[in-house]
Design a protein around this motif. Structure first.
Motif, PDB file in Angstrom:
ATOM      1  N   LEU A 105       5.908   2.683   0.115  1.00 18.84           N
ATOM      2  CA  LEU A 105       4.615   2.885   0.753  1.00 18.84           C
ATOM      3  C   LEU A 105       3.508   2.101   0.070  1.00 18.84           C
ATOM      4  CD1 LEU A 105       4.695   6.717   1.557  1.00 18.84           C
ATOM      5  CD2 LEU A 105       5.592   4.798   2.882  1.00 18.84           C
ATOM      6  N   ASN A 106       3.670   1.771  -1.188  1.00 16.42           N
ATOM      7  CA  ASN A 106       2.636   1.031  -1.909  1.00 16.42           C
ATOM      8  C   ASN A 106       2.449  -0.388  -1.383  1.00 16.42           C
ATOM      9  OD1 ASN A 106       5.328   0.680  -3.161  1.00 16.42           O
ATOM     10  ND2 ASN A 106       4.258  -0.771  -4.499  1.00 16.42           N
ATOM     11  N   LEU A 107       3.410  -0.891  -0.602  1.00 19.47           N
ATOM     12  CA  LEU A 107       3.315  -2.240  -0.048  1.00 19.47           C
ATOM     13  C   LEU A 107       2.635  -2.278   1.316  1.00 19.47           C
ATOM     14  CD1 LEU A 107       6.864  -3.610  -0.955  1.00 19.47           C
ATOM     15  CD2 LEU A 107       4.701  -4.038  -2.150  1.00 19.47           C
ATOM     16  N   ILE A 108       2.388  -1.105   1.902  1.00 23.18           N
ATOM     17  CA  ILE A 108       1.881  -1.062   3.273  1.00 23.18           C
ATOM     18  C   ILE A 108       0.492  -1.669   3.388  1.00 23.18           C
ATOM     19  CG2 ILE A 108       1.092   0.524   5.085  1.00 23.18           C
ATOM     20  CD1 ILE A 108       3.521   2.227   4.539  1.00 23.18           C
ATOM     21  N   ARG A 109      -0.340  -1.480   2.393  1.00 27.61           N
ATOM     22  CA  ARG A 109      -1.716  -2.017   2.460  1.00 27.61           C
ATOM     23  C   ARG A 109      -1.701  -3.519   2.707  1.00 27.61           C
ATOM     24  NH1 ARG A 109      -6.672  -0.820  -1.774  1.00 27.61           N
ATOM     25  NH2 ARG A 109      -8.203  -2.202  -0.786  1.00 27.61           N
ATOM     26  N   GLU A 110      -0.939  -4.240   1.912  1.00 26.41           N
ATOM     27  CA  GLU A 110      -0.847  -5.689   2.092  1.00 26.41           C
ATOM     28  C   GLU A 110      -0.094  -6.034   3.368  1.00 26.41           C
ATOM     29  OE1 GLU A 110      -0.973  -9.801   1.633  1.00 26.41           O
ATOM     30  OE2 GLU A 110      -2.176  -8.235   0.689  1.00 26.41           O
ATOM     31  N   ALA A 111       0.946  -5.282   3.665  1.00 28.65           N
ATOM     32  CA  ALA A 111       1.824  -5.616   4.785  1.00 28.65           C
ATOM     33  C   ALA A 111       1.170  -5.435   6.145  1.00 28.65           C
ATOM     34  CB  ALA A 111       3.102  -4.778   4.712  1.00 28.65           C
ATOM     35  N   LEU A 164      -3.021   4.331   3.451  1.00 23.90           N
ATOM     36  CA  LEU A 164      -2.058   3.362   2.929  1.00 23.90           C
ATOM     37  C   LEU A 164      -2.273   2.009   3.586  1.00 23.90           C
ATOM     38  CD1 LEU A 164       1.129   5.608   3.128  1.00 23.90           C
ATOM     39  CD2 LEU A 164       0.008   4.860   1.017  1.00 23.90           C
ATOM     40  N   GLY A 165      -2.626   2.046   4.852  1.00 23.07           N
ATOM     41  CA  GLY A 165      -2.913   0.858   5.632  1.00 23.07           C
ATOM     42  C   GLY A 165      -3.471   1.311   6.960  1.00 23.07           C
ATOM     43  N   ILE A 166      -4.109   0.407   7.686  1.00 22.75           N
ATOM     44  CA  ILE A 166      -4.723   0.787   8.960  1.00 22.75           C
ATOM     45  C   ILE A 166      -4.665  -0.391   9.912  1.00 22.75           C
ATOM     46  CG2 ILE A 166      -7.078   0.145   8.269  1.00 22.75           C
ATOM     47  CD1 ILE A 166      -7.930   2.800   9.838  1.00 22.75           C
ATOM     48  N   ALA A 167      -4.584  -0.092  11.199  1.00 17.33           N
ATOM     49  CA  ALA A 167      -4.485  -1.147  12.211  1.00 17.33           C
ATOM     50  C   ALA A 167      -5.028  -0.634  13.534  1.00 17.33           C
ATOM     51  CB  ALA A 167      -3.036  -1.590  12.383  1.00 17.33           C
ATOM     52  N   LEU A 168      -5.366  -1.575  14.388  1.00 19.02           N
ATOM     53  CA  LEU A 168      -5.637  -1.246  15.781  1.00 19.02           C
ATOM     54  C   LEU A 168      -4.334  -0.799  16.407  1.00 19.02           C
ATOM     55  CD1 LEU A 168      -8.024  -1.463  17.870  1.00 19.02           C
ATOM     56  CD2 LEU A 168      -7.012  -3.650  18.553  1.00 19.02           C
TER      57      LEU A 168
END
Length: 332
Positions: A223-229, A259-263
């Motif tokens: 999960l720590n890679l999700i921000r960049e991914a 962790l990450g966000i997107a449309l």
């Protein structure tokens, strides 16, 4: 359809069936038209043989949809019957949906898959799921939403104009989703019109690398890679003009617990991936609401679970009524 033991599972034609179909989020940031995930909101469709076609739509999410034979569910059901060489011209169809219409949570894809799956169940599953996926993708022109609604989980999918291929992976158990749903609709057509006709080689490589990393991170539970991914240069920078506050949220939500966000799909909904054990969940929810409010946009939030199962079939339609579903007394 093969069971785990390798024996052919035998289905029989039915007079009535009820299906529950999950919502979906598409793209997941960099995976434009290729990545999707099923979410715990549902469309419910009941389909029966009838002497005269009757279509009943329940709930505010379906307001304005036709209730005659121009209805998409009816038309897609007939497409299944034609492929299966079955004649069933008259149907009784009832539908209820929890999924907000044209908000980027796969409302049309869930209805489409529900229609195909229910009709196929009436034929005794004459068509394999792969054919239903092809039919749905030919209509939608991209396989991410329909693949997630059909199979559940996280899907990686391709479409060459004739054949869809879809691979499903199980979401990490720690993963939870928070969506913020602005109080306005955004059509997929409008969201696609703002996209450029060409991309630079640098932007193409950027998205390919992030999309690949995202699939690997979700598959391995890193999960720590999700921000960049979840970073993207293909569609979100261009669509940000259509959703007030989106650029700020995409840039800052990870500082508030995401962790990450997107449309989500074509939007305007945005989806944040969150560690379910995070202590910042309330902070993130408040940040999203406050940011939209500062732009003059009313919005609501929902905590949603990734779901591992796609279409769920119910052949005993007498156990509970559709009103039990509408009143929330029946849930998956």
């Amino acid at each position: 359809m093969m069971t785990n033991e390798g024996f052919q599972k035998v289905y029989t034609p039915r007079k009535a069936v009820r299906v529950a179909v999950p919502a979906s989020t598409a793209n997941l940031g960099p995976g434009f038209d290729t990545l999707g995930m099923a979410l715990g909101l549902y469309s419910w469709i009941e389909m029966k043989e009838a002497e005269q076609t009757r279509i009943t739509l329940l709930g505010d999410q379906l307001y304005g949809i036709p209730t005659d034979k121009t209805n998409l569910i009816y038309k897609m059901a007939q497409a299944v019957f034609r492929k299966a060489n079955v004649s069933m011209p008259e149907l009784e169809i009832t539908m209820y949906s929890d999924i907000p219409l044209t908000r980027g949570l796969g409302s049309s894809a869930s209805a489409l898959i529900g229609a195909l799956a229910a009709a196929n169940a009436l034929t005794g599953h004459a068509l394999p799921d792969e054919e239903l996926l092809n039919m749905a993708t030919a209509f939608e022109k991209h396989p991410d939403n329909v693949g997630a609604s059909l199979y559940g989980g996280i899907v990686v999918a391709t479409w060459d104009g004739q054949q869809a291929n879809c691979l499903r992976i199980t979401p990490p158990t720690e993963l939870q989703a928070l969506v913020i749903i602005p109080d306005f609709q955004l059509s997929t057509t409008k969201a696609r019109e703002v996209l450029p006709a060409q991309l630079s080689m640098a932007d193409a490589i950027y998205n390919i690398s992030r999309s690949s990393l995202l699939v690997a991170a979700l598959f391995s539970g890193k999960l720590n890679l999700i921000r960049e991914a979840m970073q993207d240069r293909l569609h979100q920078p261009y669509r940000a003009t259509l959703v007030p506050g989106m650029e700020q949220i995409l840039g800052q939500a990870t500082d508030h617990g995401a962790l990450g966000i997107a449309l989500s799909g074509a939007g305007p909904t945005m989806i944040a991936f969150v560690d379910r054990h995070s202590a910042k969940k309330d902070q993130l929810e408040g940040y999203l609401i406050d940011t939209m409010k500062a732009q003059g946009i009313t919005a609501s939030t929902l905590w949603l679970e990734p779901v591992t199962e796609g279409v769920v079939y119910y052949y005993d339609t007498e156990t509970y009524s559709f009103m039990d579903i509408v009143k929330g007394e029946v849930r998956l």
